[in-house]
Design an enzyme around this catalytic site. Structure first.
Site, PDB file in Angstrom:
ATOM      1  N   ASP A 293      -0.442  -4.298   3.588  1.00 41.20           N
ATOM      2  CA  ASP A 293      -0.454  -3.142   2.653  1.00 41.20           C
ATOM      3  C   ASP A 293       0.190  -1.763   3.299  1.00 41.20           C
ATOM      4  O   ASP A 293      -0.037  -1.847   4.695  1.00 41.20           O
ATOM      5  CB  ASP A 293      -1.407  -2.980   1.789  1.00 41.20           C
ATOM      6  CG  ASP A 293      -1.395  -2.187   0.500  1.00 41.20           C
ATOM      7  OD1 ASP A 293      -0.045  -2.076   0.055  1.00 41.20           O
ATOM      8  OD2 ASP A 293      -2.217  -2.037   0.000  1.00 41.20           O
ATOM      9  N   GLY A 294       0.834  -1.108   2.794  1.00 37.92           N
ATOM     10  CA  GLY A 294       1.218   0.377   3.207  1.00 37.92           C
ATOM     11  C   GLY A 294       2.480   0.488   3.752  1.00 37.92           C
ATOM     12  O   GLY A 294       3.026   1.405   4.289  1.00 37.92           O
TER      13      GLY A 294
ATOM     14  N   GLY B 277       5.378   0.797   2.285  1.00 39.04           N
ATOM     15  CA  GLY B 277       5.902   1.991   1.333  1.00 39.04           C
ATOM     16  C   GLY B 277       5.629   3.253   1.899  1.00 39.04           C
ATOM     17  O   GLY B 277       6.341   4.326   2.287  1.00 39.04           O
ATOM     18  N   ARG B 278       4.373   3.286   1.724  1.00 43.40           N
ATOM     19  CA  ARG B 278       3.379   4.723   2.248  1.00 43.40           C
ATOM     20  C   ARG B 278       3.958   4.897   3.747  1.00 43.40           C
ATOM     21  O   ARG B 278       4.131   6.398   4.003  1.00 43.40           O
ATOM     22  CB  ARG B 278       2.086   4.492   2.030  1.00 43.40           C
ATOM     23  CG  ARG B 278       1.620   4.929   0.670  1.00 43.40           C
ATOM     24  CD  ARG B 278       0.301   4.612   0.399  1.00 43.40           C
ATOM     25  NE  ARG B 278       0.114   2.968   0.459  1.00 43.40           N
ATOM     26  CZ  ARG B 278      -0.904   2.436   0.095  1.00 43.40           C
ATOM     27  NH1 ARG B 278      -2.159   3.059   0.250  1.00 43.40           N
ATOM     28  NH2 ARG B 278      -0.954   1.109  -0.076  1.00 43.40           N
ATOM     29  N   TRP B 279       3.987   4.251   4.627  1.00 42.65           N
ATOM     30  CA  TRP B 279       4.574   4.243   6.007  1.00 42.65           C
ATOM     31  C   TRP B 279       5.942   5.118   5.951  1.00 42.65           C
ATOM     32  O   TRP B 279       6.141   6.059   6.644  1.00 42.65           O
ATOM     33  CB  TRP B 279       4.584   3.102   6.903  1.00 42.65           C
ATOM     34  CG  TRP B 279       4.614   3.180   8.216  1.00 42.65           C
ATOM     35  CD1 TRP B 279       3.942   3.461   9.245  1.00 42.65           C
ATOM     36  CD2 TRP B 279       6.148   3.252   8.909  1.00 42.65           C
ATOM     37  NE1 TRP B 279       4.311   3.503  10.337  1.00 42.65           N
ATOM     38  CE2 TRP B 279       5.899   3.068  10.240  1.00 42.65           C
ATOM     39  CE3 TRP B 279       7.334   2.596   8.511  1.00 42.65           C
ATOM     40  CZ2 TRP B 279       7.034   2.926  10.938  1.00 42.65           C
ATOM     41  CZ3 TRP B 279       8.577   2.673   9.173  1.00 42.65           C
ATOM     42  CH2 TRP B 279       8.185   2.778  10.638  1.00 42.65           C
TER      43      TRP B 279
ATOM     44  N   GLU C  13       2.697 -10.704  -8.967  1.00 45.16           N
ATOM     45  CA  GLU C  13       2.706  -9.327  -9.834  1.00 45.16           C
ATOM     46  C   GLU C  13       3.978  -8.497  -9.216  1.00 45.16           C
ATOM     47  O   GLU C  13       4.506  -7.443  -9.635  1.00 45.16           O
ATOM     48  CB  GLU C  13       1.564  -8.682  -9.642  1.00 45.16           C
ATOM     49  CG  GLU C  13       0.679  -9.119 -10.393  1.00 45.16           C
ATOM     50  CD  GLU C  13      -0.184 -10.565 -10.061  1.00 45.16           C
ATOM     51  OE1 GLU C  13      -0.299 -10.493  -8.734  1.00 45.16           O
ATOM     52  OE2 GLU C  13      -0.628 -11.314 -10.755  1.00 45.16           O
ATOM     53  N   ASN C  14       4.361  -8.941  -7.747  1.00 43.99           N
ATOM     54  CA  ASN C  14       5.394  -7.898  -7.125  1.00 43.99           C
ATOM     55  C   ASN C  14       6.829  -7.806  -7.710  1.00 43.99           C
ATOM     56  O   ASN C  14       7.603  -7.122  -7.623  1.00 43.99           O
ATOM     57  CB  ASN C  14       5.573  -8.384  -5.727  1.00 43.99           C
ATOM     58  CG  ASN C  14       4.494  -7.799  -4.961  1.00 43.99           C
ATOM     59  OD1 ASN C  14       4.122  -8.351  -3.678  1.00 43.99           O
ATOM     60  ND2 ASN C  14       3.607  -6.846  -5.214  1.00 43.99           N
TER      61      ASN C  14
ATOM     62  N   ARG D 132      -7.426  -5.840   5.525  1.00 42.68           N
ATOM     63  CA  ARG D 132      -6.477  -5.372   4.657  1.00 42.68           C
ATOM     64  C   ARG D 132      -5.998  -3.785   5.133  1.00 42.68           C
ATOM     65  O   ARG D 132      -7.145  -3.213   5.554  1.00 42.68           O
ATOM     66  CB  ARG D 132      -6.840  -4.984   3.217  1.00 42.68           C
ATOM     67  CG  ARG D 132      -6.013  -4.302   2.298  1.00 42.68           C
ATOM     68  CD  ARG D 132      -6.341  -4.296   0.832  1.00 42.68           C
ATOM     69  NE  ARG D 132      -5.075  -3.951  -0.060  1.00 42.68           N
ATOM     70  CZ  ARG D 132      -4.872  -4.237  -0.966  1.00 42.68           C
ATOM     71  NH1 ARG D 132      -5.653  -5.079  -1.786  1.00 42.68           N
ATOM     72  NH2 ARG D 132      -3.877  -3.548  -1.876  1.00 42.68           N
TER      73      ARG D 132
ATOM     74  N   GLU E 299     -15.488 -12.415   5.453  1.00 39.99           N
ATOM     75  CA  GLU E 299     -15.753 -11.203   6.002  1.00 39.99           C
ATOM     76  C   GLU E 299     -14.742 -10.305   5.518  1.00 39.99           C
ATOM     77  O   GLU E 299     -13.619 -11.091   5.611  1.00 39.99           O
ATOM     78  CB  GLU E 299     -16.350 -11.234   7.490  1.00 39.99           C
ATOM     79  CG  GLU E 299     -17.592 -12.046   7.804  1.00 39.99           C
ATOM     80  CD  GLU E 299     -18.894 -11.453   7.095  1.00 39.99           C
ATOM     81  OE1 GLU E 299     -18.964 -10.229   7.002  1.00 39.99           O
ATOM     82  OE2 GLU E 299     -19.581 -12.255   6.746  1.00 39.99           O
TER      83      GLU E 299
HETATM   84  C1  FPP Z   1       2.921  -4.272   0.804  1.00 39.51           C
HETATM   85  O1  FPP Z   1       3.281  -2.924   1.086  1.00 39.51           O
HETATM   86  C2  FPP Z   1       3.810  -5.148   1.498  1.00 39.51           C
HETATM   87  C3  FPP Z   1       4.536  -6.038   0.625  1.00 39.51           C
HETATM   88  C4  FPP Z   1       4.502  -6.163  -0.837  1.00 39.51           C
HETATM   89  C5  FPP Z   1       5.600  -6.582   1.479  1.00 39.51           C
HETATM   90  C6  FPP Z   1       5.110  -7.528   2.484  1.00 39.51           C
HETATM   91  C7  FPP Z   1       6.285  -7.664   3.466  1.00 39.51           C
HETATM   92  C8  FPP Z   1       6.289  -7.538   4.650  1.00 39.51           C
HETATM   93  C9  FPP Z   1       5.151  -7.015   5.594  1.00 39.51           C
HETATM   94  C10 FPP Z   1       7.204  -8.014   5.320  1.00 39.51           C
HETATM   95  C11 FPP Z   1       7.438  -8.914   6.413  1.00 39.51           C
HETATM   96  C12 FPP Z   1       7.123 -10.292   5.713  1.00 39.51           C
HETATM   97  C13 FPP Z   1       7.538 -11.497   5.980  1.00 39.51           C
HETATM   98  C14 FPP Z   1       6.826 -12.862   5.614  1.00 39.51           C
HETATM   99  C15 FPP Z   1       8.818 -11.693   6.942  1.00 39.51           C
HETATM  100  P1  FPP Z   1       3.802  -1.972  -0.241  1.00 39.51           P
HETATM  101  O2  FPP Z   1       5.167  -2.070  -0.325  1.00 39.51           O
HETATM  102  O3  FPP Z   1       2.993  -2.343  -1.314  1.00 39.51           O
HETATM  103  O4  FPP Z   1       3.323  -0.633   0.554  1.00 39.51           O
HETATM  104  P2  FPP Z   1       2.952   0.893  -0.455  1.00 39.51           P
HETATM  105  O5  FPP Z   1       1.382  -0.016  -0.904  1.00 39.51           O
HETATM  106  O6  FPP Z   1       2.516   1.751   0.532  1.00 39.51           O
HETATM  107  O7  FPP Z   1       3.806   1.051  -1.310  1.00 39.51           O
END
Ligand code: FPP
Length: 262
Positions: A38-39, A41-43, A85-86, A206, A225
């Site tokens: 996760d994160g 987008g925030r990054w 949900e994405n 996470r 855990e």
């Molecule tokens: C959550 O961060 C991330 C995702 C929904 C996408 C995960 C995908 C990757 C890490 C790319 C690599 C994966 C593969 C299998 C090649 P977010 O977009 O929800 O970030 P945020 O919570 O900051 O908005």
């Protein structure tokens, strides 16, 4: 020994991870780690960039984390790449992520195969584009006999949806007369899950500060855990993995029983 293995994984934030990893008793490593990446987008937003830049950086973090799992000889690593949900995200972001998964397979499959990784996808893969489905099937077939890390990617995956599908499969057998409802037990239900061939999850990681499971592997994490970090996924590397594993190695896991030592 650790330096020799981890020195080559590259791209990671710094070398503290190697020092930390040297402290871990290899007998206390988890068999199966599951990661909520996760994160992204925030990054990216934090750096004044668009979300897609974060997802691209997330691929690099995934690559170095998988390399570390290979070096540690972990049995299984499962990552949450796209939830059921994405699809609610803007179409441009969804399209970008689907293309990222496709590019990832195209670019990384040969190296994963060389690294003896066995890759598998879970979730409603049949709802992805025909092209991506074919890449997924090819990747699974090519690496099916590999005996190293079992690397599972959850795409269009939801834990509740997985359980509904498992129950539907059992109900079909009951309707057909080949199964008595009384003979349904947790082992049988487990055998109908997408992860039927994997050990239970020992450790959930996470990133980016939120502390929830978000419909990820809800059955498989019954006795897992949990380890949370404020670090956003694109900044994750062997140092954070080492911290998580070191912390895990000190946990007192009782599985509902009592600790024999006490
Ligand atoms: C959550 O961060 C991330 C995702 C929904 C996408 C995960 C995908 C990757 C890490 C790319 C690599 C994966 C593969 C299998 C090649 P977010 O977009 O929800 O970030 P945020 O919570 O900051 O908005």
């Amino acid at each position: 020994m650790w330096k020799k293995i981890f020195g080559k994984t590259g791209q990671s934030n710094n070398d503290n991870g190697t020092a930390l990893l040297e402290q871990i008793d290899r007998n206390s490593l988890p068999r199966h780690i599951a990661i909520i990446m996760d994160g992204n987008g925030r990054w990216a937003n934090g750096k004044g960039m668009v979300r897609s830049v974060g997802h691209t950086a997330g691929v690099k973090a995934l690559k170095r984390t998988l390399k570390a799992a290979i070096a540690l000889d972990l049995e299984a690593m499962t990552v949450y790449a796209f939830s059921t949900e994405n699809w609610k995200r803007p179409p441009t972001e969804v399209d970008f992520l689907m293309k990222l998964f496709s590019d990832y397979l195209e670019k990384e499959l040969a190296e994963m195969d060389e690294d003896n990784v066995c890759i598998k996808f879970i979730g409603r893969v049949n709802e992805l584009s025909p092209g991506l489905q074919k890449q997924i099937r090819d990747a699974e077939q090519r690496t099916a006999d590999n005996t190293g890390v079992r690397f599972t990617v959850a795409v269009n995956y939801g834990g509740q949806d997985e359980m509904v599908r498992a129950v539907q499969s059992l109900a079909r057998d009951v309707k057909a007369g080949s199964l008595e409802p009384e003979n349904i037990d947790s082992k049988l239900l487990e055998s109908r899950l997408d992860t039927s061939d994997l050990p239970p999850v020992d450790l959930v990681i996470r990133t980016s500060g939120d502390m929830r499971l978000s419909n990820f592997l809800i059955w498989q994490t019954a006795y897992a855990e949990f380890w949370f970090t404020d670090t956003n996924w694109p900044d994750f590397g062997k140092e954070q993995l080492a911290e998580a594993l070191l912390d895990f190695s000190k946990r007192d896991r009782r599985f509902g029983g009592l600790n024999e030592k006490k």
